[in-house]
Write a protein that holds these residues in place. Structure first.
Motif, mmCIF file in Angstrom:
data_model
loop_
_atom_site.group_PDB
_atom_site.id
_atom_site.type_symbol
_atom_site.label_atom_id
_atom_site.label_comp_id
_atom_site.label_asym_id
_atom_site.label_seq_id
_atom_site.Cartn_x
_atom_site.Cartn_y
_atom_site.Cartn_z
ATOM 1 N N LEU A 92 35.777 47.473 39.395
ATOM 2 C CA LEU A 92 36.877 46.504 39.247
ATOM 3 C C LEU A 92 36.569 45.193 39.972
ATOM 4 C CD1 LEU A 92 39.941 48.865 39.669
ATOM 5 C CD2 LEU A 92 39.421 47.521 37.631
ATOM 6 N N LEU A 93 36.048 45.287 41.194
ATOM 7 C CA LEU A 93 35.749 44.070 41.964
ATOM 8 C C LEU A 93 34.659 43.238 41.277
ATOM 9 C CD1 LEU A 93 35.921 45.394 45.638
ATOM 10 C CD2 LEU A 93 37.453 43.728 44.571
ATOM 11 N N ILE A 94 33.621 43.927 40.774
ATOM 12 C CA ILE A 94 32.548 43.202 40.068
ATOM 13 C C ILE A 94 33.140 42.471 38.858
ATOM 14 C CG2 ILE A 94 30.506 43.528 38.602
ATOM 15 C CD1 ILE A 94 29.624 45.741 40.600
ATOM 16 N N ARG A 95 33.923 43.225 38.066
ATOM 17 C CA ARG A 95 34.516 42.628 36.858
ATOM 18 C C ARG A 95 35.446 41.465 37.221
ATOM 19 N NH1 ARG A 95 35.705 46.301 31.906
ATOM 20 N NH2 ARG A 95 33.471 46.023 31.926
ATOM 21 N N GLY A 96 36.145 41.582 38.349
ATOM 22 C CA GLY A 96 37.075 40.524 38.760
ATOM 23 C C GLY A 96 36.380 39.296 39.331
ATOM 24 N N VAL A 137 42.422 40.768 47.501
ATOM 25 C CA VAL A 137 42.224 42.220 47.619
ATOM 26 C C VAL A 137 40.797 42.511 48.090
ATOM 27 C CG1 VAL A 137 42.207 44.432 46.379
ATOM 28 C CG2 VAL A 137 43.958 42.739 45.850
ATOM 29 N N TYR A 138 39.850 41.756 47.546
ATOM 30 C CA TYR A 138 38.433 41.914 47.930
ATOM 31 C C TYR A 138 38.264 41.712 49.433
ATOM 32 C CZ TYR A 138 33.478 40.524 48.304
ATOM 33 O OH TYR A 138 32.163 40.401 48.677
ATOM 34 N N GLU A 139 38.906 40.679 49.977
ATOM 35 C CA GLU A 139 38.796 40.383 51.419
ATOM 36 C C GLU A 139 39.395 41.527 52.256
ATOM 37 O OE1 GLU A 139 37.034 38.299 52.768
ATOM 38 O OE2 GLU A 139 36.728 36.666 51.349
ATOM 39 N N GLN A 175 43.742 37.404 37.330
ATOM 40 C CA GLN A 175 44.345 36.682 38.457
ATOM 41 C C GLN A 175 43.303 36.562 39.577
ATOM 42 O OE1 GLN A 175 47.573 35.491 38.939
ATOM 43 N NE2 GLN A 175 48.176 35.930 36.838
ATOM 44 N N THR A 176 42.451 35.556 39.472
ATOM 45 C CA THR A 176 41.271 35.496 40.350
ATOM 46 C C THR A 176 41.624 35.352 41.831
ATOM 47 O OG1 THR A 176 41.090 33.166 39.762
ATOM 48 C CG2 THR A 176 39.643 34.673 38.619
ATOM 49 N N SER A 177 42.659 34.562 42.155
ATOM 50 C CA SER A 177 42.975 34.380 43.581
ATOM 51 C C SER A 177 43.452 35.702 44.193
ATOM 52 C CB SER A 177 44.034 33.288 43.766
ATOM 53 O OG SER A 177 45.216 33.649 43.087
#
Length: 485
Positions: free
Chosen positions: A117-121, A99-101, A92-94
């Protein structure tokens, strides 16, 4: 004491908790929390259950909305990471970017699990380059894992940036980290659309890396290699999956693959390196003493060269149901019948009578073989290597040990490669012990099971699937590639 009554024999069936399958509102979550008030941290527990069961992102998001409503819009770090885990699983990229922001705004530093997780996402989004920035953040505190590098390399290839992918690969090797095989496969999969010698040379470097590090591709990786070779324009490569005969002849093209035997120069070079780096300069003094090693060297010096050196304790424990002294006696007796000079390396405690070690067995062993009993704290491997190498290239050794630690002591890839080749050609493996005490040994191959090329051909051994194996266990399947002339 009264025997338990029959109706209490079966344990009571626990209530199996069913996770919600649709988003809940705050009241519904409050009610559910009340039902599970024995859970110390219900919010974290419920999200953990959702991660385990790969629940839908929408349901998990309703947990976060409920928590945020109670906490002035704030969701804790642990909950965010678990929610992120679900988003990455469902691609779920969006949501990943949201979450990253939040994390970027709220935390200066994350722990490695969140970075991973963030890198993989991020790698499959148009903001994939920010995954590289996260990799840089990890580098400030530790060497990133091979998984982190794998994800960034896959992301760069997915977005057609070969230079970034290749530089990351070189950086990974610079850390003395063995890349994941799927990382190497990705370069071949990407290469089907690449023209020109430059990329072709990079892929051949990867094949030589497999050779020098005794790595075997899995079946799907072998298919990727075959597909790439056959796609190179104007080269006319033809690949086939085949096997190699005991004589070393490839059944595909008829060529003979490389011999397992070291040349006399290679043997002398390896012997000197092992004596210097593993035995004289290694870590064996932690488990033995210089005096004991000297005693052993003198012992070997005044004995004729041995044909077989046995790690007695290791061999005796190979068949747990059998008596240890009996197993050792069976092995030694079978070898002695062939008029072989046998050396058994043992420990002093093996001479004390007990249920595992019978004195009469050990006396019979000592009549048929030379014996060196080290102190009970000693490490056998340096003695094993010393006696085998000192006896000459014909001498074989028997142990289940993989010798990885000793290979790691060696200073460079060339020496490690020679050590592995020597080990494959000299380590006798016991396959089975039959009733009547017959021991079956694994046949030592006369050819080398390693990636190899003659320029116009490549022979690549590969695995059905990636298995942890002993040093003497090698693949039996080969990819044979040759250029049509």
């Amino acid at each position: 004491m009264n025997p338990p009554s029959k109706e209490h024999v079966l344990p009571p069936v626990k209530n199996i908790f069913q996770l919600p399958t649709k988003p809940l509102n705050s009241e519904e979550w409050d009610k559910l929390k009340e039902e599970f008030k024995e859970k110390a941290n219900f919010e974290n527990w419920i999200i953990s259950q959702m991660v385990k069961c790969h629940s839908s992102v929408d349901v998990a998001k309703s947990v976060l909305a409920w928590v945020a409503a109670k906490n002035n819009g704030i969701v804790g770090y642990e909950l965010l990471v678990k929610y992120l885990c679900l988003c990455v699983f469902h691609k779920q990229t969006s949501e990943i970017i949201d979450v990253y922001e939040i994390m970027k705004a709220r935390y200066k530093r994350l722990e490695s699990g969140a970075y991973t997780l963030l890198i993989r996402g991020l790698i499959h989004t148009d903001r994939w380059r920010e995954a590289l920035l996260l990799l840089e953040d990890i580098k400030k505190v530790m060497i990133p894992s091979k998984k982190n590098y794998n994800d960034c390399i896959q992301g760069a290839l997915f977005h057609q940036d070969v230079n970034v992918a290749w530089n990351l690969y070189q950086e990974l090797l610079g850390h003395d980290t063995v890349p994941m095989l799927e990382t190497l496969k990705a370069f071949f999969d990407f290469g089907k659309d690449m023209k020109g010698d430059q990329y072709s040379n990079k892929l051949q470097d990867i094949l030589l890396y497999l050779r020098n590090n005794q790595l075997y591709p899995g079946e799907s990786f072998a298919h990727s290699i075959k597909t790439w070779f056959e796609s190179v324009p104007g080269e006319q490569w033809k690949g086939q999956f085949t096997t190699v005969q005991q004589s070393g002849q490839c059944l595909g093209c008829g060529k003979t693959v490389e011999s397992i035997h070291l040349s006399s120069e290679e043997y002398d070079f390896l012997k000197e390196k092992i004596m210097r780096d593993v035995i004289d300069g290694g870590d064996q003094y932690k488990k033995t003493t210089p005096q004991e090693l000297k005693r052993f060297q003198n012992f070997v010096k005044y004995h004729p060269p041995f044909d077989i050196v046995i790690d007695g304790l290791n061999v005796a424990k190979m068949f747990p149901k059998a008596r240890e002294s009996q197993v050792l006696l069976d092995v030694v007796s079978q070898l002695a019948k062939q008029n072989l000079q046998v050396l058994v390396l043992g420990r002093k405690h093996m001479l004390k009578q007990n249920s595992r070690w019978r004195k009469d067995d050990m006396e019979k062993v000592q009549k048929q073989a030379s014996f060196f009993f080290a102190d009970n704290i000693s490490e056998d491997d340096p003695f094993l290597l010393y006696a085998t190498l000192h006896s000459g290239d014909h001498c074989k050794f028997i142990t289940k040990d993989l010798m990885r630690d000793h290979k790691a002591c060696l200073p460079d890839a060339k020496t490690q490669r020679l050590f592995f080749k020597w080990q494959q050609g000299h380590q006798l493996a016991i396959v089975s012990r039959h009733p009547g005490s017959k021991i079956t040994f694994q046949h030592i191959l006369i050819y080398d099971t390693v990636v190899q090329t003659t320029g116009d051909s490549w022979h690549i051994p590969y695995d059905d699937d990636l298995v942890e194996r002993y040093a003497y266990e090698v693949p039996t399947k080969w990819l044979c590639l040759h250029r049509k002339t």
